[in-house]
Scaffold this active site. Structure first.
Site, short mmCIF file in Angstrom:
data_model
loop_
_atom_site.label_atom_id
_atom_site.label_comp_id
_atom_site.label_asym_id
_atom_site.label_seq_id
_atom_site.Cartn_x
_atom_site.Cartn_y
_atom_site.Cartn_z
N SER A 192 0.86 -1.19 0.00
CA SER A 192 0.00 0.00 0.00
C SER A 192 0.89 1.23 0.00
O SER A 192 2.04 1.18 0.46
CB SER A 192 -0.86 0.00 1.27
OG SER A 192 -1.37 1.29 1.51
N TYR A 243 -1.06 -0.32 10.38
CA TYR A 243 -1.25 -0.81 9.00
C TYR A 243 -0.01 -0.49 8.17
O TYR A 243 0.53 -1.33 7.44
CB TYR A 243 -2.50 -0.15 8.42
CG TYR A 243 -2.82 -0.49 6.98
CD1 TYR A 243 -3.35 -1.73 6.63
CD2 TYR A 243 -2.61 0.44 5.96
CE1 TYR A 243 -3.67 -2.03 5.31
CE2 TYR A 243 -2.93 0.16 4.64
CZ TYR A 243 -3.46 -1.08 4.32
OH TYR A 243 -3.77 -1.37 3.00
N ALA A 244 0.47 0.77 8.29
CA ALA A 244 1.63 1.21 7.50
C ALA A 244 2.85 0.36 7.82
O ALA A 244 3.61 -0.02 6.92
CB ALA A 244 1.92 2.68 7.80
N LYS A 248 2.58 -3.06 6.17
CA LYS A 248 2.81 -3.00 4.73
C LYS A 248 4.29 -2.74 4.42
O LYS A 248 4.84 -3.26 3.44
CB LYS A 248 1.92 -1.94 4.08
CG LYS A 248 0.44 -2.30 4.09
CD LYS A 248 0.16 -3.59 3.32
CE LYS A 248 -1.32 -3.88 3.16
NZ LYS A 248 -1.60 -5.14 2.44
N1 LIG Z 1 -8.75 -0.82 -1.48
C1 LIG Z 1 -7.74 0.03 -1.40
O1 LIG Z 1 -7.91 1.25 -1.60
C2 LIG Z 1 -6.36 -0.49 -1.10
C3 LIG Z 1 -5.29 0.39 -1.16
C4 LIG Z 1 -4.00 -0.08 -0.90
C5 LIG Z 1 -3.80 -1.41 -0.58
N2 LIG Z 1 -4.87 -2.24 -0.49
C6 LIG Z 1 -4.60 -3.64 -0.15
O2 LIG Z 1 -5.20 -4.44 -1.14
C7 LIG Z 1 -5.57 -5.70 -0.57
C8 LIG Z 1 -7.03 -5.95 -0.85
O3 LIG Z 1 -7.81 -4.98 -0.19
P1 LIG Z 1 -9.18 -4.43 -0.72
O4 LIG Z 1 -9.62 -3.40 0.26
O5 LIG Z 1 -9.09 -4.03 -2.13
O6 LIG Z 1 -10.10 -5.67 -0.53
P2 LIG Z 1 -10.62 -6.78 -1.55
O7 LIG Z 1 -11.86 -6.23 -2.20
O8 LIG Z 1 -9.52 -7.27 -2.39
O9 LIG Z 1 -11.10 -7.87 -0.48
C9 LIG Z 1 -10.25 -8.48 0.43
C10 LIG Z 1 -10.79 -9.87 0.69
O10 LIG Z 1 -9.93 -10.50 1.64
C11 LIG Z 1 -10.73 -11.37 2.39
N3 LIG Z 1 -10.02 -11.69 3.64
C12 LIG Z 1 -9.92 -10.92 4.75
N4 LIG Z 1 -9.19 -11.56 5.68
C13 LIG Z 1 -8.83 -12.76 5.15
C14 LIG Z 1 -8.09 -13.87 5.62
N5 LIG Z 1 -7.58 -13.87 6.87
N6 LIG Z 1 -7.90 -14.92 4.80
C15 LIG Z 1 -8.44 -14.94 3.55
N7 LIG Z 1 -9.17 -13.92 3.06
C16 LIG Z 1 -9.36 -12.84 3.84
C17 LIG Z 1 -12.05 -10.63 2.61
O11 LIG Z 1 -13.12 -11.50 2.91
C18 LIG Z 1 -12.23 -9.92 1.25
O12 LIG Z 1 -13.05 -10.66 0.37
C19 LIG Z 1 -5.25 -5.61 0.92
O13 LIG Z 1 -3.99 -6.23 1.15
C20 LIG Z 1 -5.19 -4.12 1.16
O14 LIG Z 1 -4.36 -3.81 2.26
C21 LIG Z 1 -6.15 -1.82 -0.75
#
Ligand SMILES: NC(=O)c1ccc[n+]([C@@H]2O[C@H](COP(=O)([O-])OP(=O)(O)OC[C@H]3O[C@@H](n4cnc5c(N)ncnc54)[C@H](O)[C@@H]3O)[C@@H](O)[C@H]2O)c1
Length: 265
Positions: free
Chosen positions: A139, A152-153, A156
């Site tokens: 992230s 969180y930071a 990551k």
């Molecule tokens: N959405 C953003 O703006 C954003 C920005 C930067 C980084 N990220 C990172 O992207 C990744 C995906 O995030 P997202 O918000 O896009 O969500 P996403 O839509 O990809 O969904 C994440 C999925 O992970 C599943 N999950 C949660 N805990 C779990 C576990 N212990 N084992 C298996 N599955 C699990 C949830 O049920 C969900 O379906 C994360 O690593 C997040 O930190 C997201």
């Protein structure tokens, strides 16, 4: 991109954010996807959207779940050659107010989960003397953050350190490991968090794009998916240990756009 030679495990792949964008891009390239999620029903439903996908329930923070997942993968597909460590949870709370259980859970999923699934995947490849590729989802918070995101930071940032270390360990086996670091990705689910800050999440999102991105468009999940697909493909064969920031320029800015426009000549 022809990805028809790839069989990829996407953790947390049932989500509609980054995980959904990754599955969409891999599917478009012809890859077979194993969609893992802690929510088995959601994983099954997500598979319906893609041509070649199988669901697999499991919690990435539990080694017994991952062992079972790889047994299941062996039975259904024989071998896979790609892994996307996408499953992650967030935490928006000042670090001096976070309790131990919250800290432990965030690290269990966002960091330990990345290590554990990678460990099983690497041993799966080594046993078969196969090559493969890993992409971790970091992230922008690994680079620069804001109050409420220190835990969180830090997780990551650990993922990015792990990406470099694992890449070094695996180079001799022709296994690559990279990461992407998304900025604010447009997905409906983010509105729930934004609603805790504002009554008008859409305006908040637009203000963020205007002030804190060099490129003035919303980052879509598929933008992350395309970068992941590139990193899993042979087009990136000389790239390992790197993190690509898919952030529309958020992390290159030292001052917000409004400030710069008012001061620059
Ligand atoms: N959405 C953003 O703006 C954003 C920005 C930067 C980084 N990220 C990172 O992207 C990744 C995906 O995030 P997202 O918000 O896009 O969500 P996403 O839509 O990809 O969904 C994440 C999925 O992970 C599943 N999950 C949660 N805990 C779990 C576990 N212990 N084992 C298996 N599955 C699990 C949830 O049920 C969900 O379906 C994360 O690593 C997040 O930190 C997201």
């Amino acid at each position: 991109m022809d990805l028809s030679h790839l069989k990829v495990l996407v953790t947390g792949g049932a989500g509609i954010g980054v995980g959904g964008g990754v599955c969409q891009a891999l599917d478009a390239g012809g890859a077979t996807i194993v969609i893992n999620d802690i929510d088995g029903e959601k994983a099954k439903q997500a598979c319906g959207k893609y041509k070649r996908a199988i669901p697999i329930k499991g919690d990435v923070s539990k080694s017994e779940d991952i062992e079972r997942m790889f047994d299941e993968i062996e039975r259904q597909l024989g071998a896979i050659n790609g892994l996307v460590n996408n499953a992650g949870i967030g935490l928006s709370k000042k670090s001096y107010l976070v309790n131990e259980a919250e800290f432990d859970r965030l690290y269990a999923v966002d960091m330990k989960g990345v290590w554990l699934v990678s460990k099983y995947f690497v041993n799966h490849l080594l046993q078969k003397e196969h090559t493969g590729s890993i992409v971790n989802i970091s992230s922008v918070h690994a680079f620069a953050t804001q109050p409420g995101y220190a835990i969180y930071a830090s997780a990551k940032a650990a993922v990015e350190g792990f990406t470099r270390g694992l890449a070094y360990e695996l180079g001799a086996h022709k296994i690559r490991c990279n990461a992407i670091a998304p900025g604010m990705v447009h997905a409906e689910q983010n509105y729930d968090l934004m609603r805790t800050w504002t009554d008008d999440p859409e305006q908040w999102e637009q203000d963020f794009v205007n002030d804190h991105q060099v490129l003035q468009h919303l980052i879509q999940p598929i933008d992350c998916g395309h970068t992941v697909a590139f990193l899993l493909s042979d087009l990136s064969r000389s790239i390992t240990g790197q993190t690509i920031y898919v952030d529309a320029g958020t992390t290159v800015m030292i001052a917000e756009r409004g400030f710069v426009e008012n001061t620059a000549t």
